[in-house]
Design an enzyme around this catalytic site. Structure first.
Site, short mmCIF file in Angstrom:
data_model
loop_
_atom_site.label_atom_id
_atom_site.label_comp_id
_atom_site.label_asym_id
_atom_site.label_seq_id
_atom_site.Cartn_x
_atom_site.Cartn_y
_atom_site.Cartn_z
CG ASP A 1 43.86 99.09 11.38
OD1 ASP A 1 44.34 99.93 10.86
OD2 ASP A 1 44.58 98.51 12.15
CD GLU B 1 45.56 100.11 18.02
OE1 GLU B 1 45.05 99.12 17.23
OE2 GLU B 1 46.55 100.88 17.48
CG HIS C 1 40.96 92.67 10.92
ND1 HIS C 1 41.81 92.18 11.88
CD2 HIS C 1 40.97 94.15 11.45
CE1 HIS C 1 42.68 93.26 12.38
NE2 HIS C 1 42.07 94.29 12.58
CE LYS D 1 46.82 104.23 18.32
NZ LYS D 1 47.71 103.09 17.92
CD GLU E 1 46.15 107.60 9.90
OE1 GLU E 1 46.57 106.40 10.16
OE2 GLU E 1 45.85 108.32 10.61
NE ARG F 1 39.15 98.13 14.98
CZ ARG F 1 40.14 97.59 14.84
NH1 ARG F 1 40.37 96.41 15.35
NH2 ARG F 1 41.34 98.18 14.18
CD1 TRP G 1 42.34 94.02 19.08
CD2 TRP G 1 43.41 93.20 20.58
NE1 TRP G 1 42.98 95.16 19.62
CE2 TRP G 1 43.25 94.58 21.04
CE3 TRP G 1 43.96 92.39 21.45
CZ2 TRP G 1 44.28 95.19 21.95
CZ3 TRP G 1 44.39 92.93 22.51
CH2 TRP G 1 44.74 94.16 22.78
CD GLU H 1 48.69 97.29 10.00
OE1 GLU H 1 48.39 96.67 11.20
OE2 GLU H 1 48.85 98.41 9.85
CE LYS I 1 44.48 103.81 11.17
NZ LYS I 1 44.83 102.40 11.64
CD GLU J 1 52.88 100.21 15.68
OE1 GLU J 1 51.99 100.08 15.43
OE2 GLU J 1 53.47 101.04 16.44
#
Length: 724
Positions: free
Chosen positions: A385, A311, A541, A307, A407, A356, A563, A413, A380, A187
């Site tokens: 993200d 999600e 994002h 985790k 993290e 978020r 999202w 990504e 994170k 992933e």
């Protein structure tokens, strides 16, 4: 002269072998032990090192000696055979403190006080009237780290005539998080399939497993989480634990512990229970027995990475419990074996309609100080993200009574995948240097994660791996620098990204200053370049949906608001940006008052974060006197221009780089330039609908329509998150 067939065949085979030796496929990473061409440097090294000796016979000492022999023979062009406990002159001696002679120990007594159990000393000591070099530490692993760093001195052509290097890691747990699935997909991985061939393990040990361990040990990484945080309970079954044990056995001589991701619902899925409630006695006992089973196989097993309730992943909230209940239950199971639980704070819920960016803080900060001592919360670097740029996560300044683990993402990504050259240590450095003001000015994120700010004994840092089974490990040759740079900053979060880039280039490519200077400058600028052509001035994002490949600021049809890119940029006729100030979502209140005040005021908010915290009029004037619209457009163009400069710069390096890697980087930079233009044109056309303003004259006009860009689909983009 006529050659016989046999002689001709031998010459042909030798020629092929020679060409293979000269070829550079990137497999050796930064552990390039090519013979040093600088005769003056080579002469110094050969006159300083006549013999190699060592003391001890552990697996780790054997690994150190093997690496020294490999490195010296390659770099110096002379075979070195190590001898045990030799006492000759001009010696390179390796051994831990307990193995040293009384004479050596006395010489190093004060130095040993300055290192921890993983630290090392590299020192020139006069023995019998001649200088010798001693590589030592309190433990064998310190000796191994010292051996790798000594070889780096030779690779970077530093003088070794009078050495006095004393160094220790500033963070305890320094690990890679592999988002590898049991079917070998990765992933958010862009360098092929997983290294771990679960089908042939435990009986077949690929040489790559050993070289992976060598590479990690060379930069001080001491842990690896083998499996995806979107976990599969099968990894905890006896069949797979035997495979995990095989990897643990390979990694142990290099000081690397293995960890696995624990699927919270495992007691149901593989344990025949009807619940995974962390307060249920049967569930507690199941995890207790499972942990005992693991430690019986792997005595130095590191612990669990979790985790939960994020999600769609199961967690304690499924049973009306909280993160403390879940983390402490697992912590109690591993505590008798000195194991730890790394509980991820990456949570956001479809049932929570707040910003978020606020949700992780809201869920975790109320529980500060309530977790077990062997629990560390993995946070994170930013609150959304792994974006090209995010302000530091407010949790780093808000949980003084709980160990927090950084993290970072090493895989790219949201940064163009492994086709884009992005030097991420610049991003890491920016975050680590950020000031939380937790205890006044100077309370940096680095001081939070290394434990010095809040006096924490358990400290950690994790990087989401960018490694796959591509021959060069990371897809893009320069993506290796992100793996290397993460390890160096995990060892010492106060290092400068420029220093790291210099090291990596010298070890990986060349010590020629005509190569080093321009390419280092290119690397150091590359992260800002990507921010400019993707998400300038605090945008975030706005990548396309699912795969996060390419621009998608128009996406608005996904089932959950957070999202959709439109949720984050909020573009309309009045302006663009997410209002997180005291008049908006008030995410700024999660920071210290000094920081909140800065972000709340549009005049003092750093322009690099402007649209992260403010919804700003298209006509708003920035500090350069130009409107917001013009600045956005010019930033996109600047990003494209800088990629053109990167490509031009690289094309002048042909004389300093092997043909294979030169051509590979050249082609990838061409892709990056093409995609930077795609980002510029697609985003500006979309946002222009709202601004209704012309592009500045300096910005090149798009060659395609917005409808064209919106029609592009990428159903087979690599690294897509699996659907469970």
């Amino acid at each position: 002269m006529r050659l016989t067939y046999k002689r001709s065949l031998i010459i042909t085979l030798l020629l092929i072998f020679s060409i293979k030796l000269l070829a550079k496929d990137g497999y050796n990473l930064w552990l390039q032990y090519d013979k040093i061409k600088n005769e003056n440097v080579l002469s110094e090294y050969l006159s300083t090192i006549k013999e190699v000796s060592y003391s001890g016979d552990s697996e780790i000492i054997n690994a150190a000696i093997s690496e020294i022999q490999l490195g010296l023979s390659g770099l110096l062009g002379k075979e070195f055979i190590s001898q045990k406990n030799s006492d000759s002159n001009n010696l390179l001696f390796l051994g831990s403190k307990e193995r040293l002679s009384k004479n050596l120990t006395k010489n190093l007594e004060d130095d040993f006080k300055l290192i921890n159990n993983e630290g090392y000393i590299i020192k020139t000591i006069n023995l019998k009237g001649k200088n010798s070099i001693v590589i030592t530490g309190k433990t064998d692993i310190g000796v191994l780290y010292g051996a790798f760093n000594f070889l780096k001195l030779l690779q970077t052509q530093k003088s070794i005539s009078q050495l006095n290097i004393i160094d220790s890691p500033k963070i305890d747990v320094r690990m890679l998080n592999h988002w590898d699935n049991l079917d070998r997909t990765v992933e958010r991985g862009y360098a092929g399939f997983s290294l771990w061939n679960w089908h042939t393990l435990p009986d077949y040990i690929d040489q790559r497993y050993i070289d992976y361990a060598r590479a990690n040990a060379s930069i001080g990484i001491n842990g690896t989480a083998l499996t995806n945080v979107n976990a599969n309970a099968l990894i905890l079954t006896p069949q797979y634990l035997e495979k995990v044990k095989a990897l643990a056995d390979v990694f142990r001589p290099y000081g690397i512990k293995v960890y696995v991701t624990a699927r919270f619902s495992a007691p149901i899925e593989i344990g025949n229970l009807t619940t995974a409630d962390p307060l249920n006695e049967d569930v507690k006992n199941w995890w207790k027995h499972k942990t005992e089973e693991i430690y019986k196989l792997i005595p130095d097993f590191g612990g669990f990475l979790v985790k939960a309730n994020s999600e769609g992943q199961p967690g304690p909230q499924n049973y009306g419990r909280n993160h403390v209940d879940g983390a402490n239950m697992l912590a109690d199971a591993v505590a008798p074996f000195d194991g730890i639980v790394m509980w991820r704070a990456f949570v956001y819920s479809e049932h929570d309609t707040t910003d978020r960016a606020k949700q992780a803080y809201s869920e975790f900060v109320p529980y500060d100080g309530k977790f077990r001592d062997n629990v560390i919360i993995q946070v994170k670097n930013g609150a959304i993200d792994f974006q090209p740029r995010e302000p530091f996560h407010p949790m780093f300044g808000a949980m003084p009574n709980t160990p927090l683990m950084m993290e970072f993402q090493i895989t790219q990504e949201y940064l163009g995948f492994s086709t884009h050259l992005v030097y991420l240590p610049k991003l890491y450095e920016e975050v680590l240097e950020a000031d939380t003001y937790r205890k006044g000015k100077g309370s940096t994120v680095a001081k939070v994660i290394d434990g010095t700010l809040n006096h924490k004994k358990l400290t950690g840092i994790a990087g989401v791996s960018n490694i796959g089974n591509d021959i060069n490990w990371t897809g893009h040759p320069f993506a290796q620098a992100n793996w290397y740079g993460f390890g160096r900053l995990a060892w010492n979060p106060y290092l400068k990204s420029e220093t790291i880039a210099d090291e990596w280039l010298r070890c990986t490519f060349s010590n020629d200053k005509n190569f080093i200077q321009p390419i280092k400058e290119m690397m150091l600028k590359s992260r800002e370049t990507v921010v400019n052509y993707m998400t300038p001035l605090g945008l975030h994002h706005i990548m396309d949906t699912g795969h996060h490949y390419g621009p998608g600021p128009w996406v608005s049809n996904l089932s959950r608001p957070e999202w959709n890119p439109v949720y984050y940029h909020n573009a309309d006729e009045n302006g663009i940006g997410f209002n997180r100030t005291s008049t908006g979502s008030y995410a700024t209140e999660q920071y210290a008052p000094e920081i909140a005040e800065m972000y709340n005021n549009i005049e003092t908010c750093p322009e690099k974060d402007l649209l992260w915290f403010h919804h700003v009029s298209w006509d708003y004037t920035l500090k350069n006197g130009k409107t917001l619209w013009d600045n956005i457009a010019l930033k996109y163009q600047e990003g494209v221009n800088d990629v053109e400069y990167m490509s031009t710069t690289w094309n002048t390096m042909q004389n300093y780089v092997d043909k294979e890697r030169f051509n590979q980087v050249k082609m990838l930079l061409n892709i990056q330039l093409k995609e930077a233009k795609w980002w510029r044109d697609a985003c500006l056309l979309y946002f222009q609908q709202f601004s209704k303003k012309e592009l500045p004259i300096e910005v090149k006009k798009p060659e395609h329509t917005l409808e064209y860009f919106q029609s592009l689909k990428f159903p087979y983009a690599p690294g897509i998150k699996p659907q469970w």
